[in-house]
Design a protein around this motif. Structure first.
Motif, PDB file in Angstrom:
ATOM      1  N   ASN A  23       3.541  11.476  -8.633  1.00 49.52           N
ATOM      2  CA  ASN A  23       2.742  12.064  -9.711  1.00 49.52           C
ATOM      3  C   ASN A  23       2.362  13.507  -9.404  1.00 49.52           C
ATOM      4  O   ASN A  23       2.398  14.364 -10.289  1.00 49.52           O
ATOM      5  CB  ASN A  23       1.482  11.225  -9.947  1.00 49.52           C
ATOM      6  CG  ASN A  23       1.807   9.857 -10.531  1.00 49.52           C
ATOM      7  OD1 ASN A  23       2.876   9.656 -11.100  1.00 49.52           O
ATOM      8  ND2 ASN A  23       0.891   8.912 -10.382  1.00 49.52           N
ATOM      9  N   LEU A  69       0.829  -1.213   0.000  1.00 48.33           N
ATOM     10  CA  LEU A  69       0.000   0.000   0.000  1.00 48.33           C
ATOM     11  C   LEU A  69       0.863   1.262   0.000  1.00 48.33           C
ATOM     12  O   LEU A  69       0.470   2.290  -0.540  1.00 48.33           O
ATOM     13  CB  LEU A  69      -0.935   0.001   1.216  1.00 48.33           C
ATOM     14  CG  LEU A  69      -2.056  -1.044   1.204  1.00 48.33           C
ATOM     15  CD1 LEU A  69      -2.904  -0.925   2.453  1.00 48.33           C
ATOM     16  CD2 LEU A  69      -2.927  -0.888  -0.045  1.00 48.33           C
ATOM     17  N   ASN A  70       2.048   1.158   0.633  1.00 49.55           N
ATOM     18  CA  ASN A  70       2.910   2.353   0.651  1.00 49.55           C
ATOM     19  C   ASN A  70       3.355   2.738  -0.764  1.00 49.55           C
ATOM     20  O   ASN A  70       3.593   3.902  -1.060  1.00 49.55           O
ATOM     21  CB  ASN A  70       4.113   2.173   1.577  1.00 49.55           C
ATOM     22  CG  ASN A  70       4.990   0.995   1.209  1.00 49.55           C
ATOM     23  OD1 ASN A  70       4.784   0.344   0.183  1.00 49.55           O
ATOM     24  ND2 ASN A  70       5.963   0.712   2.065  1.00 49.55           N
ATOM     25  N   LYS A  71       3.449   1.734  -1.647  1.00 55.83           N
ATOM     26  CA  LYS A  71       3.830   2.032  -3.033  1.00 55.83           C
ATOM     27  C   LYS A  71       2.758   2.863  -3.734  1.00 55.83           C
ATOM     28  O   LYS A  71       3.058   3.705  -4.588  1.00 55.83           O
ATOM     29  CB  LYS A  71       4.085   0.743  -3.806  1.00 55.83           C
ATOM     30  CG  LYS A  71       5.344   0.007  -3.359  1.00 55.83           C
ATOM     31  CD  LYS A  71       5.584  -1.226  -4.201  1.00 55.83           C
ATOM     32  CE  LYS A  71       6.857  -1.952  -3.735  1.00 55.83           C
ATOM     33  NZ  LYS A  71       7.110  -3.172  -4.541  1.00 55.83           N
ATOM     34  N   ILE A  72       1.503   2.622  -3.379  1.00 55.52           N
ATOM     35  CA  ILE A  72       0.412   3.420  -3.949  1.00 55.52           C
ATOM     36  C   ILE A  72       0.547   4.873  -3.514  1.00 55.52           C
ATOM     37  O   ILE A  72       0.384   5.799  -4.312  1.00 55.52           O
ATOM     38  CB  ILE A  72      -0.962   2.844  -3.505  1.00 55.52           C
ATOM     39  CG1 ILE A  72      -1.134   1.432  -4.062  1.00 55.52           C
ATOM     40  CG2 ILE A  72      -2.097   3.749  -3.960  1.00 55.52           C
ATOM     41  CD1 ILE A  72      -2.367   0.716  -3.558  1.00 55.52           C
ATOM     42  N   VAL A  73       0.879   5.075  -2.243  1.00 56.74           N
ATOM     43  CA  VAL A  73       1.087   6.439  -1.723  1.00 56.74           C
ATOM     44  C   VAL A  73       2.272   7.085  -2.433  1.00 56.74           C
ATOM     45  O   VAL A  73       2.207   8.241  -2.863  1.00 56.74           O
ATOM     46  CB  VAL A  73       1.329   6.421  -0.200  1.00 56.74           C
ATOM     47  CG1 VAL A  73       1.638   7.824   0.305  1.00 56.74           C
ATOM     48  CG2 VAL A  73       0.111   5.861   0.521  1.00 56.74           C
ATOM     49  N   ASN A  75       3.494   6.473  -5.355  1.00 53.71           N
ATOM     50  CA  ASN A  75       3.142   6.804  -6.743  1.00 53.71           C
ATOM     51  C   ASN A  75       2.324   8.086  -6.820  1.00 53.71           C
ATOM     52  O   ASN A  75       2.538   8.921  -7.701  1.00 53.71           O
ATOM     53  CB  ASN A  75       2.369   5.656  -7.388  1.00 53.71           C
ATOM     54  CG  ASN A  75       3.257   4.469  -7.708  1.00 53.71           C
ATOM     55  OD1 ASN A  75       4.470   4.609  -7.831  1.00 53.71           O
ATOM     56  ND2 ASN A  75       2.659   3.290  -7.827  1.00 53.71           N
ATOM     57  N   LYS A  76       1.371   8.230  -5.894  1.00 54.33           N
ATOM     58  CA  LYS A  76       0.535   9.427  -5.883  1.00 54.33           C
ATOM     59  C   LYS A  76       1.361  10.675  -5.575  1.00 54.33           C
ATOM     60  O   LYS A  76       1.190  11.722  -6.202  1.00 54.33           O
ATOM     61  CB  LYS A  76      -0.602   9.277  -4.865  1.00 54.33           C
ATOM     62  CG  LYS A  76      -1.713   8.334  -5.312  1.00 54.33           C
ATOM     63  CD  LYS A  76      -2.871   8.350  -4.340  1.00 54.33           C
ATOM     64  CE  LYS A  76      -4.021   7.480  -4.855  1.00 54.33           C
ATOM     65  NZ  LYS A  76      -5.175   7.482  -3.929  1.00 54.33           N
TER      66      LYS A  76
END
Length: 550
Positions: A312, A302-306, A308-309
């Protein structure tokens, strides 16, 4: 193209990119390479009619703008020496530079002209407005005013009559002076750095071979053009590539810079750490402090999703189309660097100095190494003045094509910077690895001795403190054998929490305790002092330490 150094690159650009946009003033007009060529020829005619000769000095002062760039190119391609002056200098410093350099002409913006006193610059033929292309001061019995007025049609022309075959740049010796640069250092009024054509040409050639820009790609120029770093990588090199350069034309606050990035969408960005750190602190850090985000960061996957955001969003702040951000001029905050690397943000850190025109080391972001200032460029040699250059800190010494000739009218300073074997003493301390990646520890003149003779680099302590809440910036100094941290608070944060002065003082004392837990005992801070205003800085945004040391 190598026969006449940098001038060959200028000639190539003017002949091959004629219809492309060359320069724009942000939210202002644009001019093509044809128009630049037309104005360069006009300046050459002006210099010829005024009796300006190869090697004569031409001073230039103003914020980043199209007409500044045109005067710069017109001067160096004539064979004269450009003397770029930082617009932030006070009046007496400007007068001193003009006189010390023996400049024959001064080009100035109208706004800066108001703080000049022409009676204190007696050697000038006159002063010319780069805004209006008129004579502001004429010491040549009307000749300057008449000749400058004749330039106006060219400076307002559309470039359609420009004939590149008329370009006839003089042959210039590689060791001839191209730039006489007076930069404000952190230890007082600087010396005049003599940069030969060889140095600028070498830097440009390296950039063409190792950095990526293509014709019509966009660059925003907001670093001071009178300083070697911004001048070379935001102006001189992109121009040779047929790029479209947008000049900010005003004081570069983070808000104005990000507005320019959003509208221009540059393909390559140069910055100093302070700009990136401020944007990170205001745009990214508050989100990372939110409880939900903190919780997500602790969960693998889940930290990878953060990440990436965040990447970006940060990418969009810088326009969304850049390949790389190159950081130079000072050390980047280590916490910021670690986080940016963790999220895969495309940035790299380079190292240089005006005396090397400016480049010493660089590596593309895909090859860069944490806490490194890049790898030694391939036209320079390096030596660390220590018994073990890989592990023991010593002064960084360099030699090669990029180096200066010396300091103007200052043999003593020239002898100090070059040793008998030709090595240039940078004054910076560091180590290298086996691939010649450079790791800078601090300035030799800033180094302090600990209680048992340990070397203390105040920059390392400052990096630790600057990463903490409520700190805008700090400076560590020796106070009667003990370390004192002067801290200028982040008043935006303290105001948001409506903290009183007493509460701010309490926060600073807590910062001292927290910092000392992270630092070796011999680097512990004994005293923290609230500093009431921002520290005075150089154009590279380095604090002028000499003003605050006891």
């Amino acid at each position: 193209m190598d026969n006449n150094g940098y001038l060959s690159y200028v000639e190539h650009a003017l002949k091959n990119y004629r219809q492309l946009n060359a320069f724009s003033d942000f939210q202002g007009e644009s001019i093509t390479y044809n128009q630049v060529g037309e104005r360069i020829l006009g300046l050459h005619q002006l210099y010829k009619e005024l009796g300006i000769e190869k090697g004569d000095k031409i001073a230039l002062i103003g914020r980043n703008m199209t007409s500044w760039a045109v005067v710069y190119l017109g001067t160096i391609t004539y064979g004269a020496v450009i003397v770029p002056i930082l617009p932030d200098f006070n009046s007496s410093d400007i007068h001193h530079i003009v006189n010390h350099s023996e400049s024959k002409l001064l080009f100035s913006t109208d706004l800066l002209f108001d703080k000049l006193d022409e009676t204190k610059m007696n050697g000038l033929l006159g002063i010319v407005s780069i805004n209006q292309c008129i004579s502001l001061v004429d010491n040549s019995n009307g000749k300057l005013a008449e000749k400058v007025i004749n330039l106006q049609p060219l400076f307002k022309g559309d470039g359609k009559n420009f004939n590149p075959e008329k370009l006839d740049f003089p042959e210039i010796d590689a060791e001839a002076v191209m730039v006489l640069s007076y930069t404000s250092g952190t230890s007082g009024f600087s010396k005049g750095v003599l940069l030969p054509h060889r140095s600028i040409w070498s830097n440009i050639k390296y950039a063409q071979e190792h950095l990526i820009l293509k014709p019509e790609e966009r660059v925003v120029s907001f670093l001071p053009l009178a300083h070697a770093y911004g001048c070379l990588f935001e102006f001189l090199w992109p121009f040779t590539m047929g790029c479209h350069i947008t000049f900010l034309t005003r004081t570069p606050s983070p808000q104005i810079i990000t507005e320019a990035f959003r509208k221009v969408k540059p393909h390559l960005i140069l910055s100093v750490p302070l700009i990136l750190e401020k944007i990170f602190k205001k745009r990214v850090q508050p989100q990372l402090e939110e409880p939900k985000v903190k919780a997500l960061l602790k969960i693998p996957g889940l930290n990878k999703i953060v990440f990436n955001k965040v990447r970006n969003k940060l990418t969009e702040v810088f326009g969304g189309e850049f390949r790389e951000i190159i950081i130079g001029g000072a050390a980047l905050n280590k916490d910021v660097e670690q986080f940016l690397r963790k999220i895969g943000f495309p940035f790299t850190i380079g190292y240089g100095m005006t005396e090397c025109g400016p480049l010493i080391s660089y590596a593309p972001w895909t090859e860069s190494r944490t806490y490194s200032a890049g790898a030694l460029v391939d036209r320079m040699s390096i030596k660390i003045d220590s018994k073990d250059p890989y592990n023991e800190v010593g002064e960084i010494l360099v030699k090669g094509d990029n180096t200066l000739l010396g300091y103007y009218k200052n043999e003593e300073a020239t002898e100090e910077i070059f040793d008998k074997d030709g090595w240039l003493h940078t004054g910076d301390l560091g180590v290298i690895d086996e691939q010649n990646f450079i790791y800078i520890k601090g300035r030799s003149k800033n180094m302090l001795l600990g209680p048992s003779g340990q070397n203390i680099y105040p920059e390392e302590i400052e990096t630790t403190i600057n990463s903490m809440n409520y700190v805008q910036e700090c400076l560590v100094r020796d106070n009667d054998g003990k370390l004192e941290a002067l801290i200028y608070p982040d008043y935006e944060a303290t105001d948001a929490e409506k903290l009183t002065k007493k509460q701010i003082e309490e926060k600073l004392q807590a910062i001292k305790v927290a910092a000392n837990k992270l630092l070796p005992a011999y680097m512990n801070i004994s005293k923290v002092t609230l500093f009431p205003e921002e520290f005075e800085k150089t154009p590279k945004k380095s604090i002028k330490r000499y003003k605050y040391t006891k």
